[in-house]
Design a protein around this motif. Structure first.
Motif, mmCIF file in Angstrom:
data_model
loop_
_atom_site.group_PDB
_atom_site.id
_atom_site.type_symbol
_atom_site.label_atom_id
_atom_site.label_comp_id
_atom_site.label_asym_id
_atom_site.label_seq_id
_atom_site.Cartn_x
_atom_site.Cartn_y
_atom_site.Cartn_z
ATOM 1 N N ALA A 71 0.824 -1.206 0.000
ATOM 2 C CA ALA A 71 0.000 0.000 0.000
ATOM 3 C C ALA A 71 0.858 1.255 0.000
ATOM 4 N N THR A 72 1.934 1.268 0.769
ATOM 5 C CA THR A 72 2.780 2.462 0.817
ATOM 6 C C THR A 72 3.659 2.582 -0.425
ATOM 7 N N SER A 73 3.898 1.476 -1.120
ATOM 8 C CA SER A 73 4.689 1.511 -2.350
ATOM 9 C C SER A 73 3.819 1.626 -3.591
ATOM 10 N N ARG A 74 2.536 1.864 -3.419
ATOM 11 C CA ARG A 74 1.564 2.083 -4.496
ATOM 12 C C ARG A 74 1.413 0.885 -5.420
ATOM 13 N N ARG A 75 1.528 -0.329 -4.895
ATOM 14 C CA ARG A 75 1.419 -1.522 -5.733
ATOM 15 C C ARG A 75 0.012 -2.083 -5.809
ATOM 16 N N LEU A 76 -0.926 -1.555 -5.039
ATOM 17 C CA LEU A 76 -2.291 -2.068 -5.073
ATOM 18 C C LEU A 76 -2.983 -1.599 -6.343
ATOM 19 N N GLY A 77 -4.016 -2.320 -6.765
ATOM 20 C CA GLY A 77 -4.709 -1.974 -8.005
ATOM 21 C C GLY A 77 -3.810 -2.271 -9.190
ATOM 22 N N ASN A 78 -3.724 -1.328 -10.119
ATOM 23 C CA ASN A 78 -2.876 -1.508 -11.286
ATOM 24 C C ASN A 78 -1.472 -0.954 -11.046
ATOM 25 N N GLY A 79 -1.158 -0.566 -9.827
ATOM 26 C CA GLY A 79 0.154 -0.010 -9.523
ATOM 27 C C GLY A 79 1.277 -1.006 -9.669
ATOM 28 N N ALA A 80 0.962 -2.314 -9.644
ATOM 29 C CA ALA A 80 2.000 -3.326 -9.800
ATOM 30 C C ALA A 80 2.643 -3.257 -11.181
ATOM 31 N N TYR A 83 5.123 -0.056 -10.367
ATOM 32 C CA TYR A 83 6.007 -0.024 -9.197
ATOM 33 C C TYR A 83 6.507 -1.393 -8.755
ATOM 34 N N GLY A 84 6.411 -2.396 -9.591
ATOM 35 C CA GLY A 84 6.892 -3.727 -9.233
ATOM 36 C C GLY A 84 5.768 -4.600 -8.711
ATOM 37 N N LYS A 85 6.007 -5.886 -8.690
ATOM 38 C CA LYS A 85 4.974 -6.838 -8.283
ATOM 39 C C LYS A 85 4.695 -6.758 -6.793
ATOM 40 N N ARG A 86 3.465 -7.163 -6.420
ATOM 41 C CA ARG A 86 3.014 -7.111 -5.034
ATOM 42 C C ARG A 86 3.666 -8.205 -4.192
ATOM 43 N N LYS A 87 3.851 -7.910 -2.907
ATOM 44 C CA LYS A 87 4.364 -8.901 -1.965
ATOM 45 C C LYS A 87 3.231 -9.652 -1.279
ATOM 46 N N SER A 88 2.096 -8.989 -1.058
ATOM 47 C CA SER A 88 1.007 -9.595 -0.303
ATOM 48 C C SER A 88 0.119 -10.431 -1.216
ATOM 49 N N ASN A 103 10.448 -12.479 -0.054
ATOM 50 C CA ASN A 103 11.669 -12.171 0.690
ATOM 51 C C ASN A 103 12.916 -12.128 -0.186
ATOM 52 N N VAL A 104 12.789 -12.400 -1.477
ATOM 53 C CA VAL A 104 13.940 -12.430 -2.374
ATOM 54 C C VAL A 104 13.851 -11.262 -3.348
ATOM 55 N N ALA A 105 14.934 -10.501 -3.457
ATOM 56 C CA ALA A 105 14.973 -9.389 -4.404
ATOM 57 C C ALA A 105 15.213 -9.940 -5.807
ATOM 58 N N ASP A 106 14.380 -9.500 -6.757
ATOM 59 C CA ASP A 106 14.477 -9.958 -8.136
ATOM 60 C C ASP A 106 14.299 -8.756 -9.059
ATOM 61 N N ASN A 107 15.270 -8.512 -9.935
ATOM 62 C CA ASN A 107 15.204 -7.346 -10.806
ATOM 63 C C ASN A 107 14.041 -7.395 -11.780
ATOM 64 N N ARG A 112 12.783 -0.528 -10.057
ATOM 65 C CA ARG A 112 14.169 -0.079 -10.073
ATOM 66 C C ARG A 112 14.310 1.403 -10.381
ATOM 67 N N GLY A 113 13.244 2.094 -10.623
ATOM 68 C CA GLY A 113 13.328 3.510 -10.954
ATOM 69 C C GLY A 113 13.496 3.710 -12.441
#
Length: 146
Positions: A71-80, A83-88, A103-107, A112-113
């Protein structure tokens, strides 16, 4: 009437044993084992929260942490898509915009900006090989000279 009460109390006293052990020997102990679900066993093997009450509480707080992070990284809705894939797993197990392992970082899954935006770009210095910031248009070095 009094005899009924006496018989009832005698029956209660013979069937209850307050804090005393039920068996005849004081060394016998009974162990109650609850069967684990297949999901709990898989989570324990993968290092997850495990089973039982505390495992469920741990899983709840891990999922809550992942949701707040999304939610704080704006990944909910179509934000994924931006801003990258969701964790939840807020959108369910069949969510295509969910990370494989949170828990694993994947490019390929993480944000990545911007890659080509900004006022400068990084170019290797031909003499030292270090990356230096240069202007996009003229290629002028932007490092401060002290």
């Amino acid at each position: 009437m009094v005899t009924r009460i006496v018989i009832l109390l005698a029956a209660l006293l013979t069937t209850t044993s307050a804090f005393a052990p039920l068996g005849s020997s004081s060394n016998s102990r009974s162990v109650v084992a609850f069967p684990m679900a297949a999901d709990d066993e898989n989570q324990q093997q993968q290092g997850g929260g495990g089973g039982g009450f505390f495992g469920a509480v741990n899983n709840f707080f891990e999922e809550l942490d992942a949701f707040v992070d999304d939610a704080t990284s704006r990944r909910l809705g179509n934000g994924a898509a931006f801003y990258g894939k969701r964790k939840s797993s807020f959108y369910g197990k069949d969510d295509t915009n969910k990370k494989v392992d949170r828990n694993v970082a994947d490019n390929t899954e993480d944000y990545r900006g911007p890659a080509k935006a900004g006022y400068f770009q990084w170019m290797p210095d031909p003499e030292t090989g270090e990356m230096k910031p240069v202007t996009r248009l003229k290629g002028r070095n932007l490092e401060r000279k002290y």
